[in-house]
Design a protein around this motif. Sequence first.
Motif, mmCIF file in Angstrom:
data_model
loop_
_atom_site.group_PDB
_atom_site.id
_atom_site.type_symbol
_atom_site.label_atom_id
_atom_site.label_comp_id
_atom_site.label_asym_id
_atom_site.label_seq_id
_atom_site.Cartn_x
_atom_site.Cartn_y
_atom_site.Cartn_z
ATOM 1 N N GLU A 63 0.832 -1.193 0.000
ATOM 2 C CA GLU A 63 0.000 0.000 0.000
ATOM 3 C C GLU A 63 0.872 1.250 0.000
ATOM 4 O O GLU A 63 1.928 1.300 0.607
ATOM 5 N N ALA A 64 0.375 2.230 -0.734
ATOM 6 C CA ALA A 64 1.075 3.499 -0.796
ATOM 7 C C ALA A 64 0.408 4.449 0.193
ATOM 8 O O ALA A 64 -0.806 4.569 0.223
ATOM 9 N N THR A 65 1.208 5.070 0.990
ATOM 10 C CA THR A 65 0.650 6.010 1.969
ATOM 11 C C THR A 65 1.125 7.411 1.631
ATOM 12 O O THR A 65 2.278 7.611 1.267
ATOM 13 N N GLU A 66 0.204 8.368 1.745
ATOM 14 C CA GLU A 66 0.566 9.753 1.516
ATOM 15 C C GLU A 66 1.093 10.334 2.814
ATOM 16 O O GLU A 66 0.725 9.876 3.892
ATOM 17 N N PRO A 67 1.945 11.335 2.715
ATOM 18 C CA PRO A 67 2.462 11.929 3.947
ATOM 19 C C PRO A 67 1.307 12.554 4.746
ATOM 20 O O PRO A 67 0.321 13.007 4.180
ATOM 21 N N ALA A 68 1.462 12.534 6.034
ATOM 22 C CA ALA A 68 0.432 13.086 6.902
ATOM 23 C C ALA A 68 0.284 14.585 6.648
ATOM 24 O O ALA A 68 1.247 15.276 6.348
ATOM 25 N N GLU A 69 -0.961 15.067 6.754
ATOM 26 C CA GLU A 69 -1.232 16.484 6.534
ATOM 27 C C GLU A 69 -0.622 17.279 7.677
ATOM 28 O O GLU A 69 -0.802 16.934 8.838
ATOM 29 N N PRO A 70 0.121 18.338 7.353
ATOM 30 C CA PRO A 70 0.740 19.115 8.431
ATOM 31 C C PRO A 70 -0.336 19.762 9.314
ATOM 32 O O PRO A 70 -1.441 20.019 8.880
ATOM 33 N N ASP A 71 0.058 20.023 10.496
ATOM 34 C CA ASP A 71 -0.864 20.600 11.464
ATOM 35 C C ASP A 71 -1.264 22.005 11.022
ATOM 36 O O ASP A 71 -0.416 22.807 10.626
ATOM 37 N N ILE A 72 -2.558 22.325 11.094
ATOM 38 C CA ILE A 72 -3.049 23.631 10.647
ATOM 39 C C ILE A 72 -2.471 24.745 11.498
ATOM 40 O O ILE A 72 -2.190 25.827 11.004
ATOM 41 N N ASN A 73 -2.255 24.484 12.780
ATOM 42 C CA ASN A 73 -1.663 25.507 13.650
ATOM 43 C C ASN A 73 -0.242 25.836 13.203
ATOM 44 O O ASN A 73 0.170 26.992 13.209
ATOM 45 N N GLU A 74 0.484 24.794 12.822
ATOM 46 C CA GLU A 74 1.855 25.011 12.359
ATOM 47 C C GLU A 74 1.858 25.814 11.058
ATOM 48 O O GLU A 74 2.667 26.728 10.879
ATOM 49 N N LEU A 75 0.916 25.486 10.162
ATOM 50 C CA LEU A 75 0.815 26.241 8.910
ATOM 51 C C LEU A 75 0.437 27.696 9.179
ATOM 52 O O LEU A 75 0.992 28.612 8.564
ATOM 53 N N CYS A 76 -0.500 27.916 10.092
ATOM 54 C CA CYS A 76 -0.892 29.287 10.439
ATOM 55 C C CYS A 76 0.283 30.043 11.045
ATOM 56 O O CYS A 76 0.526 31.205 10.714
ATOM 57 N N ARG A 77 1.003 29.376 11.932
ATOM 58 C CA ARG A 77 2.161 30.005 12.569
ATOM 59 C C ARG A 77 3.192 30.382 11.506
ATOM 60 O O ARG A 77 3.745 31.477 11.519
ATOM 61 N N ASP A 78 3.424 29.462 10.563
ATOM 62 C CA ASP A 78 4.371 29.715 9.484
ATOM 63 C C ASP A 78 3.903 30.895 8.627
ATOM 64 O O ASP A 78 4.697 31.775 8.282
ATOM 65 N N MET A 79 2.588 30.917 8.316
ATOM 66 C CA MET A 79 2.047 32.018 7.522
ATOM 67 C C MET A 79 2.217 33.342 8.268
ATOM 68 O O MET A 79 2.641 34.343 7.686
ATOM 69 N N PHE A 80 1.900 33.364 9.555
ATOM 70 C CA PHE A 80 2.025 34.600 10.321
ATOM 71 C C PHE A 80 3.483 35.031 10.437
ATOM 72 O O PHE A 80 3.792 36.223 10.396
ATOM 73 N N ASP A 81 4.401 34.064 10.574
ATOM 74 C CA ASP A 81 5.827 34.403 10.608
ATOM 75 C C ASP A 81 6.264 35.054 9.293
ATOM 76 O O ASP A 81 6.962 36.070 9.292
ATOM 77 N N LYS A 82 5.824 34.468 8.186
ATOM 78 C CA LYS A 82 6.200 35.010 6.884
ATOM 79 C C LYS A 82 5.550 36.374 6.646
ATOM 80 O O LYS A 82 6.189 37.281 6.108
ATOM 81 N N MET A 83 4.295 36.534 7.070
ATOM 82 C CA MET A 83 3.632 37.830 6.955
ATOM 83 C C MET A 83 4.350 38.858 7.825
ATOM 84 O O MET A 83 4.500 40.017 7.447
ATOM 85 N N PHE A 86 7.420 39.881 6.019
ATOM 86 C CA PHE A 86 7.041 40.748 4.899
ATOM 87 C C PHE A 86 6.684 42.148 5.387
ATOM 88 O O PHE A 86 7.182 43.143 4.861
ATOM 89 N N LEU A 87 5.821 42.225 6.400
ATOM 90 C CA LEU A 87 5.405 43.530 6.925
ATOM 91 C C LEU A 87 6.585 44.272 7.546
ATOM 92 O O LEU A 87 6.689 45.491 7.427
ATOM 93 N N GLN A 88 7.470 43.510 8.207
ATOM 94 C CA GLN A 88 8.669 44.133 8.780
ATOM 95 C C GLN A 88 9.506 44.762 7.675
ATOM 96 O O GLN A 88 10.004 45.873 7.810
#
Length: 177
Positions: A63-83, A86-88
């Motif tokens: 069976e082929a398994t797809e990688p687990a979906e990253p945690d939404i909190n981690e993605l949000c944190r990453d997005m806010f860090d990048k924003m 950018f804003l800085q």
Amino acid sequence: MAATGEEAAAMDSICKAPAPPTDLKLTAEPEHRRDEATNDATEDPKAKRPSNNNDGGVETAEEATEPAEPDINELCRDMFDKMSVFLQGELTATCEDYKLLENMNKLTSLKYMEMKDISINISRNLQDLNQKYASLQPYLDQINQIEEQVTALEQAAYKLDTYSKKLEAKFKKLEKR
């Protein structure tokens, strides 16, 4: 600021997106065997994998398994860090622009101060020249009067010269007779 109403519902639907299938069967199994395999896989996460033996001529694949979906909190944190970065950067660029404008204004102010000093000096020098001209004015008037007198004397000298030439001509005429 917390999301309310439709925004909250939209965010919930994003967070509760159906998970993609984790095991793909690349075999041509009959329906009942597929159902048994999915039941086994859902009951026990460490379900037995089909073996590669030659039972009944059915080939199975791992069976082929797809990688687990990253945690939404981690993605949000990453997005806010990048924003934030950018804003800085935007704020830093704006701040640098304002510093440049401030420096340009300071330099312009200094140039205007220099121009003001120069114009004050020119004004002083012009006043001095006007005072000197006023003090020389009587002498200049005398020079103008002398020039007028010299011109009048010159005209009188020309008249006297022409008169003396006429007299000489008459005298010579009288002598010849």
